[in-house]
Enzyme design. Structure first.
Site, PDB file in Angstrom:
ATOM      1  N   CYS A 125       0.841  -1.188   0.000  1.00  0.00           N
ATOM      2  CA  CYS A 125       0.000   0.000   0.000  1.00  0.00           C
ATOM      3  C   CYS A 125       0.885   1.250   0.000  1.00  0.00           C
ATOM      4  O   CYS A 125       2.078   1.172   0.255  1.00  0.00           O
ATOM      5  CB  CYS A 125      -0.860   0.016   1.244  1.00  0.00           C
ATOM      6  N   ARG A 152       3.621   1.200  -7.132  1.00  0.00           N
ATOM      7  CA  ARG A 152       3.595   0.093  -6.177  1.00  0.00           C
ATOM      8  C   ARG A 152       2.392  -0.823  -6.398  1.00  0.00           C
ATOM      9  O   ARG A 152       2.329  -1.903  -5.827  1.00  0.00           O
ATOM     10  CB  ARG A 152       3.522   0.647  -4.749  1.00  0.00           C
ATOM     11  N   TRP A 171      -3.506  -2.048  -1.456  1.00  0.00           N
ATOM     12  CA  TRP A 171      -3.314  -3.355  -2.100  1.00  0.00           C
ATOM     13  C   TRP A 171      -3.868  -4.336  -1.083  1.00  0.00           C
ATOM     14  O   TRP A 171      -3.304  -4.503  -0.001  1.00  0.00           O
ATOM     15  CB  TRP A 171      -1.820  -3.550  -2.364  1.00  0.00           C
ATOM     16  N   ASN A 209      -0.335   0.854   6.663  1.00  0.00           N
ATOM     17  CA  ASN A 209       0.308  -0.208   5.877  1.00  0.00           C
ATOM     18  C   ASN A 209       0.792  -1.262   6.856  1.00  0.00           C
ATOM     19  O   ASN A 209       1.231  -0.917   7.951  1.00  0.00           O
ATOM     20  CB  ASN A 209       1.555   0.309   5.155  1.00  0.00           C
ATOM     21  N   GLY A 210       0.780  -2.519   6.442  1.00  0.00           N
ATOM     22  CA  GLY A 210       1.275  -3.582   7.318  1.00  0.00           C
ATOM     23  C   GLY A 210       0.146  -4.538   7.672  1.00  0.00           C
ATOM     24  O   GLY A 210      -0.934  -4.505   7.061  1.00  0.00           O
ATOM     25  N   GLU A 218      13.997 -22.875 -13.672  1.00  0.00           N
ATOM     26  CA  GLU A 218      13.627 -21.484 -13.389  1.00  0.00           C
ATOM     27  C   GLU A 218      14.790 -20.548 -13.725  1.00  0.00           C
ATOM     28  O   GLU A 218      14.581 -19.455 -14.260  1.00  0.00           O
ATOM     29  CB  GLU A 218      13.186 -21.356 -11.925  1.00  0.00           C
ATOM     30  N   LYS A 250      14.492 -17.452 -16.412  1.00  0.00           N
ATOM     31  CA  LYS A 250      14.846 -16.041 -16.121  1.00  0.00           C
ATOM     32  C   LYS A 250      15.841 -15.538 -17.146  1.00  0.00           C
ATOM     33  O   LYS A 250      15.713 -14.441 -17.661  1.00  0.00           O
ATOM     34  CB  LYS A 250      15.474 -15.904 -14.741  1.00  0.00           C
ATOM     35  N   GLU A 282      14.153 -15.059 -20.714  1.00  0.00           N
ATOM     36  CA  GLU A 282      13.128 -14.030 -20.917  1.00  0.00           C
ATOM     37  C   GLU A 282      13.679 -12.619 -20.831  1.00  0.00           C
ATOM     38  O   GLU A 282      13.157 -11.726 -21.496  1.00  0.00           O
ATOM     39  CB  GLU A 282      11.927 -14.217 -19.994  1.00  0.00           C
ATOM     40  N   HIS A 318      21.728 -38.231 -23.229  1.00  0.00           N
ATOM     41  CA  HIS A 318      20.678 -38.769 -24.102  1.00  0.00           C
ATOM     42  C   HIS A 318      20.304 -37.796 -25.215  1.00  0.00           C
ATOM     43  O   HIS A 318      19.217 -37.905 -25.777  1.00  0.00           O
ATOM     44  CB  HIS A 318      19.458 -39.148 -23.249  1.00  0.00           C
ATOM     45  N   LYS A 334       2.779  -9.076 -18.021  1.00  0.00           N
ATOM     46  CA  LYS A 334       2.834  -9.484 -16.620  1.00  0.00           C
ATOM     47  C   LYS A 334       1.696 -10.444 -16.290  1.00  0.00           C
ATOM     48  O   LYS A 334       1.859 -11.374 -15.519  1.00  0.00           O
ATOM     49  CB  LYS A 334       2.749  -8.237 -15.724  1.00  0.00           C
TER      50      LYS A 334
HETATM   51  C1  F6R Z   1       8.204 -15.543 -15.724  1.00  0.00           C
HETATM   52  C2  F6R Z   1       6.821 -15.244 -15.398  1.00  0.00           C
HETATM   53  C3  F6R Z   1       5.764 -16.058 -16.020  1.00  0.00           C
HETATM   54  C4  F6R Z   1       4.624 -16.300 -15.030  1.00  0.00           C
HETATM   55  C5  F6R Z   1       3.458 -17.019 -15.713  1.00  0.00           C
HETATM   56  C6  F6R Z   1       2.362 -17.371 -14.726  1.00  0.00           C
HETATM   57  O1  F6R Z   1       9.094 -14.695 -15.057  1.00  0.00           O
HETATM   58  O2  F6R Z   1       6.548 -14.332 -14.655  1.00  0.00           O
HETATM   59  O3  F6R Z   1       6.252 -17.259 -16.501  1.00  0.00           O
HETATM   60  O4  F6R Z   1       5.109 -17.062 -13.967  1.00  0.00           O
HETATM   61  O5  F6R Z   1       2.933 -16.202 -16.725  1.00  0.00           O
HETATM   62  O6  F6R Z   1       1.862 -16.225 -14.098  1.00  0.00           O
HETATM   63  P1  F6R Z   1       1.010 -16.335 -12.782  1.00  0.00           P
HETATM   64  O7  F6R Z   1       1.887 -16.811 -11.683  1.00  0.00           O
HETATM   65  O8  F6R Z   1       0.510 -14.942 -12.554  1.00  0.00           O
HETATM   66  O9  F6R Z   1      -0.113 -17.306 -13.045  1.00  0.00           O
END
Ligand code: F6R
Length: 591
Positions: free
Chosen positions: A2, A27, A71, A97-98, A464, A468, A471, A487, A586
């Site tokens: 928040c 934020r 939030w 906040n908190g 993972e 990272k 992407e 293999h 996102k």
């Molecule tokens: C990678 C990333 C994406 C999300 C995926 C699922 O850094 O952010 O691979 O993990 O789109 O998103 P959520 O977790 O919001 O369902």
């Protein structure tokens, strides 16, 4: 996360506060509100959604006021739950906040004395407690109130009858802007910079009284002096807390995110009611992307600790198999709670007879409405497209769920819980190696391909790490179980394909060393991620990323943070647009 803003000075408070709240928009928030003191009354507006153009909202004339972007944490996003919250008389307004962890018992106590609550929030108890303690001195009433609160808070309070704000901070930031004849208090510096660059950072336990043209800070009941500092940053820099990118800021927030998530679910014991798992004979995870990798780690944890068989499904593929799920717990992991494929898979799992649990970061998101049960991660909003802190928060919830499902007694799991409790410190130990990681990243940044390898829990860590890397740096990065290299993928290795190997301190360690030797024989550069006390591996590899030693189960956290930093600094060395990688969004709300 928040945002708070409060103002006292010579300008119209509503205009200053709304413009300050807009500076905190980065934020993330779902609702907002402003209260202004006008002719011995509190005038208030609360709204859902974005603030938009501040000129369209006039609350009331007045030179003192408080505001908040919310939030949601306790209680769904709604106008009623938005801050500021007031007491029964409507004379006291509070923004906070908190998390107040004992709010339920305080609420029942206050209700038994006749207080009537209008929201579902933990914050509203603060307004009612202040009302009980208020005898004409707001500072004294706030001081007594915070003596009753457990949890974390940054709060700003206003009374209708005096141009004065009282603020308090404990484990949630507050910063005071000191202008000429005006004061502005906020949860972060960008809210202040339009008015002044002179600030005072409050410390935990501080109580601040803001009057027209003056302020006083108290700690343990005594007046204290705090340094006035000058902020050298632009507003844009300040939004990122001085970091160059949100991604880096969010990685550095991980220790706090772990603390907040543990705070929610771990006190003396694990505070998760797992009655949702009673009678289930298997678990199926459904998720996408990074959340899918968290699920793979969840499989490892649940099978190892609880002995329950676990399947992990890409949400987008689950649609096509639809297995019977009558004794299944389906766990959907989704940071946003809005990923279309995950939502659809959840609906199908329910139809197939599964009980559903969602592990989600966004309160009130669609996943939380579909699932039978919800556990929230406490990562706060994540701005960078690449998931970092939200992934680690998912892992923390998964450790707790797996331990709870294990049926171990408290004393049997105490060793693991102790390690979880120090996890924020362990992650700080990873972050301390950032300079070394940057130096390695700069060496890797010219390559076009990379291979990530691991065994056991090291496999999803590698997956993972590779995601990272690809992407944000646009380097083609593959992840494989180390035993699978022979293999097929071995054909890809050679001096132009660096290999990133995660070594975990368990039964896989020796055989991973063997795999590394095989890779080196193909002339690939090898970067090992391993515990700080591993003296053996450096004989065989080109670079070592050292992380604090943990039980192998927890390397998913320490190694992943190191690999997030590696990806970040590689992308930075390549000049990529890190926070908004090309072609990615996102929240993926289409199938
Ligand atoms: C990678 C990333 C994406 C999300 C995926 C699922 O850094 O952010 O691979 O993990 O789109 O998103 P959520 O977790 O919001 O369902």
């Amino acid at each position: 996360m928040c945002g708070i803003a409060g103002y006292i000075g010579f300008r119209r408070a509503d205009e200053v506060i709304i413009s300050a709240l807009k500076r905190l928009e980065y934020r993330g928030y779902d609702s907002w509100g402003v209260a202004v003191r006008h002719e011995n009354e509190i005038r208030l507006i609360k709204r859902m959604g974005a603030i938009g153009d501040e000129k369209t909202y006039s609350v009331a004339e007045g030179n003192a006021g408080i505001g908040h972007t919310r939030w949601a944490t306790h209680g769904k996003p709604s106008e009623i739950n938005a801050h500021p919250h007031t007491d029964c008389s409507g004379k006291i307004a509070v923004v906070h906040n908190g998390i107040i962890s004992n709010f339920q018992s305080l609420k029942e106590e206050l209700e038994s004395r006749g207080h009537v609550f209008s929201s579902e929030t933990d914050t509203e108890v603060i307004a009612h407690l202040i009302e009980e303690f208020y005898k004409g001195d707001l500072r004294e009433a706030v001081e007594k109130t915070i003596g009753r609160l457990k949890g974390s808070y940054a709060l700003v309070v206003m009374h209708a009858e005096k141009d004065e704000l009282v603020a308090a901070r404990y484990k949630s930031p507050l910063v005071l802007g000191v202008g000429d004849d005006e004061l502005i208090i906020a949860s972060d510096v960008p809210a202040i910079l339009d008015y002044t660059s002179r600030v005072v950072y409050l410390e935990d336990g501080d109580l601040l009284v803001l009057m027209k043209g003056d302020f006083e800070i108290f700690s343990d009941g005594r007046k204290v002096n705090r340094k006035v500092e000058t902020i050298p940053w632009s507003i844009e820099d300040a939004e990122k807390g001085g970091y160059e990118h949100f991604m880096l800021k969010e990685i550095h927030e991980i220790p706090r995110v772990i603390e907040d998530t543990l705070f929610e679910y771990l006190s003396d014991d694990i505070e998760i009611d797992i009655s949702f798992a009673a009678g289930v004979s298997e678990v199926t995870f459904i998720a996408c992307g990074t959340s899918y990798h968290a699920s793979l780690i969840g499989k490892h944890l649940i099978e190892k600790l609880a002995g329950i068989p676990v399947r992990v499904e890409f949400a987008s593929e689950f649609i096509y198999h639809q297995p019977p799920m009558h004794r299944t717990l389906a766990i959907a992991i989704t940071q946003s709670g809005e990923t279309a494929d995950t939502l659809e898979a959840m609906r199908i799992a329910k139809k197939l007879g599964a009980r559903t649990l969602a592990i989600v970061n966004v309160l009130g998101s669609t996943a939380t409405r579909i699932a039978d049960h919800v556990l929230y991660t406490r990562a706060g909003p994540e701005i960078s497209v690449a998931a970092t802190k939200s992934f680690i928060a998912q892992l923390i919830v998964l450790y707790l769920v797996a331990l709870k499902l294990s049926g171990m007694t408290k004393s049997e799991m105490e060793g693991l819980l102790d390690e979880l409790r120090i996890m924020p410190e362990l992650v700080k130990g990873v972050l301390e190696h950032e300079d070394e990681i940057r130096a390695i990243a700069e060496k890797l940044s010219d390559y076009g391909n990379m291979m990530y390898i691991g065994r056991g829990i090291g496999v999803p860590i590698a997956m993972e790490g590779a995601l990272k890397m690809k992407e944000i740096s646009y380097i083609h990065a593959e992840a494989y179980p180390a035993g699978e290299l022979k293999h097929g993928p071995f054909a890809l290795l050679g001096e132009r394909t660096p290999v990133i190997a995660s070594l975990t301190p368990d039964e896989t360690y020796e055989i991973m060393l063997g795999n590394i030797k095989e890779v080196k024989a193909r002339e690939s550069i090898v970067v090992a991620v391993t515990g700080h006390d591993d003296a053996e591996v450096e004989k065989y590899v080109d670079h070592v990323i050292r992380v604090p030693r943990t039980d192998a189960l927890f390397t998913a956290v320490t190694h992943s943070v190191a690999l997030q930093l590696l990806a970040y600094h590689t992308a930075k060395a390549r000049g990529c647009e890190i926070d908004k990688p090309r072609n990615l969004a996102k929240s993926v709300t289409v199938e």
